[in-house]
Design a protein around this motif. Structure first.
Motif, PDB file in Angstrom:
ATOM      1  N   LEU A   1       0.776  -1.190  -0.034  1.00 60.01           N
ATOM      2  CA  LEU A   1      -0.011   0.129  -0.073  1.00 60.01           C
ATOM      3  C   LEU A   1       0.758   1.291   0.048  1.00 60.01           C
ATOM      4  O   LEU A   1       0.515   2.232  -0.725  1.00 60.01           O
ATOM      5  CB  LEU A   1      -0.686   0.019   1.062  1.00 60.01           C
ATOM      6  N   GLU A   2       1.732   1.389   0.756  1.00 64.65           N
ATOM      7  CA  GLU A   2       2.833   2.486   0.687  1.00 64.65           C
ATOM      8  C   GLU A   2       3.325   2.517  -0.748  1.00 64.65           C
ATOM      9  O   GLU A   2       3.730   3.786  -0.998  1.00 64.65           O
ATOM     10  CB  GLU A   2       3.964   2.216   1.627  1.00 64.65           C
ATOM     11  N   LYS A   3       3.905   1.613  -1.199  1.00 63.56           N
ATOM     12  CA  LYS A   3       4.359   1.863  -2.783  1.00 63.56           C
ATOM     13  C   LYS A   3       3.496   2.315  -3.668  1.00 63.56           C
ATOM     14  O   LYS A   3       3.507   3.087  -4.680  1.00 63.56           O
ATOM     15  CB  LYS A   3       4.848   0.211  -3.151  1.00 63.56           C
ATOM     16  N   LEU A   4       1.938   1.972  -3.733  1.00 65.57           N
ATOM     17  CA  LEU A   4       1.237   2.250  -4.232  1.00 65.57           C
ATOM     18  C   LEU A   4       0.703   3.763  -4.063  1.00 65.57           C
ATOM     19  O   LEU A   4       0.281   4.454  -5.187  1.00 65.57           O
ATOM     20  CB  LEU A   4      -0.261   1.373  -4.185  1.00 65.57           C
ATOM     21  N   GLU A   5       0.966   4.075  -2.746  1.00 63.72           N
ATOM     22  CA  GLU A   5       0.424   5.439  -2.274  1.00 63.72           C
ATOM     23  C   GLU A   5       1.728   6.528  -3.078  1.00 63.72           C
ATOM     24  O   GLU A   5       1.483   7.396  -3.531  1.00 63.72           O
ATOM     25  CB  GLU A   5       0.622   5.751  -0.977  1.00 63.72           C
ATOM     26  N   GLN A   6       2.906   6.018  -2.934  1.00 58.26           N
ATOM     27  CA  GLN A   6       3.984   6.700  -3.443  1.00 58.26           C
ATOM     28  C   GLN A   6       3.855   6.930  -4.999  1.00 58.26           C
ATOM     29  O   GLN A   6       4.097   8.156  -5.331  1.00 58.26           O
ATOM     30  CB  GLN A   6       5.402   5.723  -3.293  1.00 58.26           C
ATOM     31  N   ASP A   7       3.295   5.804  -5.644  1.00 54.32           N
ATOM     32  CA  ASP A   7       3.007   5.995  -7.242  1.00 54.32           C
ATOM     33  C   ASP A   7       2.102   6.977  -7.149  1.00 54.32           C
ATOM     34  O   ASP A   7       2.240   7.838  -8.186  1.00 54.32           O
ATOM     35  CB  ASP A   7       2.835   4.661  -7.735  1.00 54.32           C
ATOM     36  N   ALA A   8       0.977   7.057  -6.573  1.00 52.80           N
ATOM     37  CA  ALA A   8      -0.394   7.783  -6.658  1.00 52.80           C
ATOM     38  C   ALA A   8       0.257   9.396  -6.314  1.00 52.80           C
ATOM     39  O   ALA A   8      -0.133  10.372  -7.194  1.00 52.80           O
ATOM     40  CB  ALA A   8      -1.436   7.687  -5.921  1.00 52.80           C
ATOM     41  N   ASN A   9       1.080   9.410  -5.388  1.00 41.43           N
ATOM     42  CA  ASN A   9       1.867  10.758  -4.908  1.00 41.43           C
ATOM     43  C   ASN A   9       2.522  11.331  -6.245  1.00 41.43           C
ATOM     44  O   ASN A   9       2.354  12.639  -6.574  1.00 41.43           O
ATOM     45  CB  ASN A   9       2.617  10.637  -3.843  1.00 41.43           C
ATOM     46  N   GLU A  10       3.339  10.664  -6.869  1.00 44.55           N
ATOM     47  CA  GLU A  10       4.305  10.775  -8.051  1.00 44.55           C
ATOM     48  C   GLU A  10       3.396  11.526  -9.256  1.00 44.55           C
ATOM     49  O   GLU A  10       3.670  12.336 -10.210  1.00 44.55           O
ATOM     50  CB  GLU A  10       5.177   9.815  -8.454  1.00 44.55           C
ATOM     51  N   ARG A  11       1.960  10.864  -9.307  1.00 44.82           N
ATOM     52  CA  ARG A  11       1.220  11.279 -10.494  1.00 44.82           C
ATOM     53  C   ARG A  11       0.349  12.289 -10.016  1.00 44.82           C
ATOM     54  O   ARG A  11      -0.721  12.475 -10.883  1.00 44.82           O
ATOM     55  CB  ARG A  11       0.433  10.138 -10.965  1.00 44.82           C
ATOM     56  N   SER A  12       0.291  12.717  -8.833  1.00 43.63           N
ATOM     57  CA  SER A  12      -0.534  13.676  -8.245  1.00 43.63           C
ATOM     58  C   SER A  12      -2.065  13.310  -8.243  1.00 43.63           C
ATOM     59  O   SER A  12      -2.873  14.040  -8.616  1.00 43.63           O
ATOM     60  CB  SER A  12      -0.474  15.131  -8.776  1.00 43.63           C
ATOM     61  N   ASP A  13      -2.220  11.986  -8.158  1.00 49.02           N
ATOM     62  CA  ASP A  13      -3.370  11.394  -8.025  1.00 49.02           C
ATOM     63  C   ASP A  13      -4.180  11.383  -6.942  1.00 49.02           C
ATOM     64  O   ASP A  13      -4.112  10.482  -5.847  1.00 49.02           O
ATOM     65  CB  ASP A  13      -3.692   9.948  -8.645  1.00 49.02           C
TER      66      ASP A  13
END
Length: 267
Positions: free
Chosen positions: A141-153
């Motif tokens: 979940l942390e990795k998925l959140e990190q990806d969402a942060n990078e995409r500003s989603d």
């Protein structure tokens, strides 16, 4: 490790040969690597056969044998310095696995390996699969959140924080995640009422959480909920550590009650 499987025994032998043949002779080392690569392919072929058998006969013992052989595969790939080849073989094996209980440890191995090899898209897919099989997998979940942060989603971030809250092992961890989710809802998505609900969940567990009280007070004032803001300001005044803070919160509470038309409480 399967003690009766000849391919497993070859994996052990190959690892020993690699250790014995390390030296300055580049040609000899290249020969060892070629031999290890061949045995890596042989081990993969054998595992594929066992997977086909497990699928055909719904055989748990055969699947357990495959799980044991994964250790051999990792050791052999490491000895041969074949990290990318190892990742490719794991991905192929994953496609053939019928049992979720076996897929999960394989995904836990494959996701960070793909990331290490620079396969961001592949790693993300593996982390998503991990989180589906194990909703409490904090690392995924942390990795998925990190990806969402990078995409500003920010909508995805709010959703993932909600999932992390549900999986959080402690009240303090939930509190921190609730605060973060409230901030995303309020600052990034403009969902003030949802942010207020998030903060109320914190206060349901810890009624005197000053950070949540202050944040919620600000939101209620912006929503025009003066009566609710007055109640919160009064509570903050009770919790204040200095006389100046108590006086300030008292004046603000009175003003909020007056705005709400509650003159009796304002006095």
């Amino acid at each position: 490790m399967s003690a009766t499987n000849p391919v497993s025994e070859e994996a052990e032998t190959a690892a020993g040969e690699a250790a014995a043949k390390k030296g300055p002779e580049a040609g000899a080392f290249a020969d060892v690597k070629r031999e290890l690569a061949q045995r890596l392919a042989s081990l993969y072929d054998y595992m594929t056969q066992r997977l086909l058998y497990a699928n055909l006969h719904n055989s748990r013992p055969a699947m357990d044998e495959v799980t044991s052989l994964l250790t051999d595969l990792k050791d052999l790939a490491g000895t041969a310095d074949e990290g990318r080849r190892y990742a490719e073989l794991l991905a192929r094996i994953l496609d053939k696995l019928p049992f979720e209980a076996v897929r999960l440890p394989l995904l836990r191995e494959l996701a960070p390996l793909a990331e290490e090899l620079g396969d961001h898209a592949g790693a993300l897919l593996h982390y998503q699969a991990r989180s589906r099989l194990d909703p409490a997998d904090e690392g995924a979940l942390e990795k998925l959140e990190q990806d969402a942060n990078e995409r500003s989603d920010h909508a995805a971030i709010a959703d993932l924080l909600g999932r992390r809250i549900a999986a959080a092992p402690s009240a303090e961890r939930r509190r921190m995640l609730h605060l973060r989710r409230a901030a995303v809802l309020e600052q990034r998505l403009g969902q003030l009422e949802d942010a207020a609900s998030e903060l109320e969940l914190i206060l349901g567990e810890v009624p005197d959480d000053v950070s949540a009280l202050r944040f919620l007070t600000d939101i209620q004032e912006r929503l025009g909920a003066s009566q609710k803001a007055g109640v919160l300001l009064r509570r903050l005044g009770d919790l204040a550590g200095t006389s100046d803070e108590k006086a300030d919160y008292g004046l603000r509470a009175s003003a909020a009650y007056i705005t709400a038309g509650d003159f009796e409480t304002a006095e």
